[in-house]
Design an enzyme around this catalytic site. Structure first.
Site, PDB file in Angstrom:
ATOM      1  N   GLY A  10      -9.073  -1.001 -19.038  1.00 44.41           N
ATOM      2  CA  GLY A  10      -9.845   0.017 -18.346  1.00 44.41           C
ATOM      3  C   GLY A  10     -11.084  -0.653 -17.763  1.00 44.41           C
ATOM      4  O   GLY A  10     -11.249  -1.869 -17.871  1.00 44.41           O
ATOM      5  N   TYR A  60      -9.249   8.678 -23.307  1.00 46.89           N
ATOM      6  CA  TYR A  60      -8.696   9.593 -22.305  1.00 46.89           C
ATOM      7  C   TYR A  60      -9.903  10.036 -21.491  1.00 46.89           C
ATOM      8  O   TYR A  60     -10.779  10.740 -22.004  1.00 46.89           O
ATOM      9  CB  TYR A  60      -8.039  10.784 -22.994  1.00 46.89           C
ATOM     10  CG  TYR A  60      -7.353  11.741 -22.046  1.00 46.89           C
ATOM     11  CD1 TYR A  60      -5.965  11.770 -21.948  1.00 46.89           C
ATOM     12  CD2 TYR A  60      -8.088  12.609 -21.245  1.00 46.89           C
ATOM     13  CE1 TYR A  60      -5.329  12.657 -21.084  1.00 46.89           C
ATOM     14  CE2 TYR A  60      -7.462  13.487 -20.369  1.00 46.89           C
ATOM     15  CZ  TYR A  60      -6.078  13.507 -20.294  1.00 46.89           C
ATOM     16  OH  TYR A  60      -5.449  14.373 -19.432  1.00 46.89           O
ATOM     17  N   THR A 100     -19.878   9.703 -25.239  1.00 50.52           N
ATOM     18  CA  THR A 100     -20.314  10.169 -23.926  1.00 50.52           C
ATOM     19  C   THR A 100     -21.502  11.135 -23.975  1.00 50.52           C
ATOM     20  O   THR A 100     -21.697  11.845 -24.974  1.00 50.52           O
ATOM     21  CB  THR A 100     -19.119  10.879 -23.234  1.00 50.52           C
ATOM     22  OG1 THR A 100     -19.572  11.537 -22.061  1.00 50.52           O
ATOM     23  CG2 THR A 100     -18.493  11.934 -24.142  1.00 50.52           C
ATOM     24  N   ASP A 101     -22.231  11.193 -22.877  1.00 48.04           N
ATOM     25  CA  ASP A 101     -23.283  12.195 -22.679  1.00 48.04           C
ATOM     26  C   ASP A 101     -22.696  13.614 -22.674  1.00 48.04           C
ATOM     27  O   ASP A 101     -23.418  14.581 -22.905  1.00 48.04           O
ATOM     28  CB  ASP A 101     -23.996  11.931 -21.348  1.00 48.04           C
ATOM     29  CG  ASP A 101     -23.028  11.835 -20.177  1.00 48.04           C
ATOM     30  OD1 ASP A 101     -21.984  11.149 -20.323  1.00 48.04           O
ATOM     31  OD2 ASP A 101     -23.286  12.435 -19.117  1.00 48.04           O
ATOM     32  N   TYR A 124     -13.092  17.552 -22.728  1.00 51.06           N
ATOM     33  CA  TYR A 124     -13.284  16.094 -22.867  1.00 51.06           C
ATOM     34  C   TYR A 124     -14.441  15.833 -23.836  1.00 51.06           C
ATOM     35  O   TYR A 124     -14.310  15.041 -24.780  1.00 51.06           O
ATOM     36  CB  TYR A 124     -13.557  15.490 -21.488  1.00 51.06           C
ATOM     37  CG  TYR A 124     -14.104  14.079 -21.512  1.00 51.06           C
ATOM     38  CD1 TYR A 124     -13.275  12.989 -21.780  1.00 51.06           C
ATOM     39  CD2 TYR A 124     -15.450  13.827 -21.260  1.00 51.06           C
ATOM     40  CE1 TYR A 124     -13.780  11.697 -21.805  1.00 51.06           C
ATOM     41  CE2 TYR A 124     -15.963  12.534 -21.270  1.00 51.06           C
ATOM     42  CZ  TYR A 124     -15.128  11.476 -21.539  1.00 51.06           C
ATOM     43  OH  TYR A 124     -15.625  10.200 -21.561  1.00 51.06           O
TER      44      TYR A 124
HETATM   45  N1  LIG Z   1     -16.256   6.385 -17.036  1.00 49.47           N
HETATM   46  C1  LIG Z   1     -17.359   7.069 -17.310  1.00 49.47           C
HETATM   47  O1  LIG Z   1     -18.091   7.507 -16.420  1.00 49.47           O
HETATM   48  C2  LIG Z   1     -17.747   7.326 -18.723  1.00 49.47           C
HETATM   49  C3  LIG Z   1     -17.026   6.770 -19.760  1.00 49.47           C
HETATM   50  N2  LIG Z   1     -17.404   7.002 -21.063  1.00 49.47           N
HETATM   51  C4  LIG Z   1     -16.647   6.389 -22.156  1.00 49.47           C
HETATM   52  O2  LIG Z   1     -16.659   4.981 -21.947  1.00 49.47           O
HETATM   53  C5  LIG Z   1     -15.475   4.403 -22.479  1.00 49.47           C
HETATM   54  C6  LIG Z   1     -14.832   3.499 -21.452  1.00 49.47           C
HETATM   55  O3  LIG Z   1     -14.446   4.282 -20.332  1.00 49.47           O
HETATM   56  P1  LIG Z   1     -13.809   3.628 -19.019  1.00 49.47           P
HETATM   57  O4  LIG Z   1     -13.608   2.175 -19.215  1.00 49.47           O
HETATM   58  O5  LIG Z   1     -14.595   4.106 -17.879  1.00 49.47           O
HETATM   59  O6  LIG Z   1     -12.395   4.374 -19.027  1.00 49.47           O
HETATM   60  P2  LIG Z   1     -11.026   3.944 -18.332  1.00 49.47           P
HETATM   61  O7  LIG Z   1     -10.290   5.211 -18.113  1.00 49.47           O
HETATM   62  O8  LIG Z   1     -11.279   3.053 -17.175  1.00 49.47           O
HETATM   63  O9  LIG Z   1     -10.322   3.079 -19.457  1.00 49.47           O
HETATM   64  C7  LIG Z   1      -9.741   3.646 -20.596  1.00 49.47           C
HETATM   65  C8  LIG Z   1      -8.573   2.768 -21.003  1.00 49.47           C
HETATM   66  O10 LIG Z   1      -8.016   3.312 -22.196  1.00 49.47           O
HETATM   67  C9  LIG Z   1      -6.619   3.148 -22.101  1.00 49.47           C
HETATM   68  N3  LIG Z   1      -5.945   4.090 -22.992  1.00 49.47           N
HETATM   69  C10 LIG Z   1      -5.687   5.399 -22.785  1.00 49.47           C
HETATM   70  N4  LIG Z   1      -4.998   5.903 -23.820  1.00 49.47           N
HETATM   71  C11 LIG Z   1      -4.817   4.886 -24.703  1.00 49.47           C
HETATM   72  C12 LIG Z   1      -4.180   4.780 -25.952  1.00 49.47           C
HETATM   73  N5  LIG Z   1      -3.565   5.829 -26.527  1.00 49.47           N
HETATM   74  N6  LIG Z   1      -4.186   3.583 -26.591  1.00 49.47           N
HETATM   75  C13 LIG Z   1      -4.794   2.523 -26.025  1.00 49.47           C
HETATM   76  N7  LIG Z   1      -5.403   2.544 -24.829  1.00 49.47           N
HETATM   77  C14 LIG Z   1      -5.428   3.728 -24.175  1.00 49.47           C
HETATM   78  C15 LIG Z   1      -6.286   3.391 -20.643  1.00 49.47           C
HETATM   79  O11 LIG Z   1      -5.041   2.795 -20.309  1.00 49.47           O
HETATM   80  C16 LIG Z   1      -7.454   2.711 -19.954  1.00 49.47           C
HETATM   81  O12 LIG Z   1      -7.140   1.356 -19.652  1.00 49.47           O
HETATM   82  C17 LIG Z   1     -14.611   5.585 -22.940  1.00 49.47           C
HETATM   83  O13 LIG Z   1     -14.802   5.786 -24.317  1.00 49.47           O
HETATM   84  C18 LIG Z   1     -15.178   6.760 -22.176  1.00 49.47           C
HETATM   85  O14 LIG Z   1     -14.948   7.988 -22.843  1.00 49.47           O
HETATM   86  C19 LIG Z   1     -18.508   7.749 -21.376  1.00 49.47           C
HETATM   87  C20 LIG Z   1     -19.252   8.334 -20.383  1.00 49.47           C
HETATM   88  C21 LIG Z   1     -18.933   8.174 -18.979  1.00 49.47           C
END
Ligand SMILES: NC(=O)C1=CN([C@@H]2O[C@H](COP(=O)(O)OP(=O)(O)OC[C@H]3O[C@@H](n4cnc5c(N)ncnc54)[C@H](O)[C@@H]3O)[C@@H](O)[C@H]2O)C=CC1
Length: 293
Positions: A10, A60, A100-101, A124
């Protein structure tokens, strides 16, 4: 130090892969290699690799879709982190998990502190809060970093969406009554790396950008940096209805992490530095499990 990274492909996972110290022995797993909702698989991988630290970048993150895809969102955002906490406890590993916020309702008039009571207003946020609670119930010494408005060269994010829309439109309407702090995923990755080595660190930390803006102001900053004349018109949340309601105030206070020596994300500088790669579409091959160092 032996480190297991989950959700490695991700935007946060990839940002971590770019920055992990060469001295780490890293096992990086994408969702295909390790599904964190599969308790037996998590236990097997953790028992075999025996990490000192688990970094969970898996989640997610489809905020609107989570309103209807509730079972899946809860599985990945709550049961997954609980599985990691259980496995970490079994082998004596530390766990750094991301939240998350959106655990807050946004009604506070000042920045949110770690001690403020969560009260999510969308599914979420509810699933992420449930994840926090399950992690601490199993592993009280775990670390949970709450972040907001994450962008990077990788994955999909607001910056990329704005650049894509600006390619075909001269004027965009963007919400101006939700305020938050953009966070560069590379900075968040560095904060995780710093905490991975800080043995005393535990509990909740807020980590986000140093300047609060509305989505509309964020869009304007993106077009200034990328030197585009796209006109950004402010609209209210009511004029842009979405499946999931978003908090109006998403600003978080990062003092606790600053006191641990980690400076907030200088997102404006990062936007400038990252602008070339941000505008290109990055589609790397999906790698398998590998020990990088
Ligand atoms: N993107 C944003 O603006 C924000 C993100 N966050 C948090 O930051 C963290 C990182 O987010 P991002 O990198 O942006 O998200 P992203 O959606 O880019 O990456 C999440 C990754 O988790 C993987 N994934 C999904 N289900 C899975 C499972 N069952 N087992 C293993 N891997 C799985 C997906 O394939 C993806 O590669 C997360 O915890 C998210 O909730 C918090 C606030 C804002």
């Amino acid at each position: 130090m032996r480190v297991l990274l989950t959700g490695a492909y991700g935007q946060l996972g990839r940002s971590l892969l770019d920055r992990v110290p060469a001295a780490w022995v890293l096992l990086a797993c994408g969702s295909a290699e390790l599904d964190i909702t599969d308790r037996a698989a998590v236990e097997r991988v953790v028992k075999k690799f025996r990490p000192d630290v688990i970094l969970n970048a898996a989640a997610y993150t489809a905020v609107d879709k989570a309103e209807t895809d509730r079972v899946r969102a809860m599985k990945v955002n709550a049961i997954g982190p609980e599985n990691l906490a259980l496995a970490a406890r079994d082998v004596g590993a530390r766990l750094i998990h991301i939240s998350t916020d959106y655990v807050f309702d946004g009604s506070k008039k000042t920045p949110y502190l770690e001690s403020d009571q969560p009260c999510p207003i969308n599914f979420y946020g509810l699933s992420k809060w449930e994840g926090e609670k399950r992690v601490f119930a199993v592993l009280p010494q775990a670390i949970v970093i709450r972040t907001s408005w994450v962008f990077s060269e990788y994955g999909s994010n607001f910056v990329k969406t704005m650049l894509r829309l600006a390619a075909t439109r001269t004027e965009l309407s963007v919400v101006n009554d939700q305020v938050g702090c953009p966070t560069y995923a590379g900075d968040l990755a560095m904060a995780m790396i710093a905490l991975a080595s800080a043995e005393q660190a535990q509990g909740i930390y807020h980590y986000c950008g140093d300047v609060a803006v509305s989505w509309c102001e964020f869009a304007q900053a993106i077009f200034v940096v990328t030197q585009q004349d796209t006109v950004v018109k402010g609209i209210s949340s009511g004029q842009y209805p979405t499946a999931a309601v978003r908090p109006l105030n998403s600003v978080m206070n990062c003092t606790r992490l600053q006191e641990a020596g980690v400076t907030p994300s200088d997102w404006q500088a990062c936007l400038l530095l990252a602008r070339l790669s941000l505008s290109s579409v990055f589609t790397p091959p999906e790698p398998g499990v590998k020990v990088l160092h």
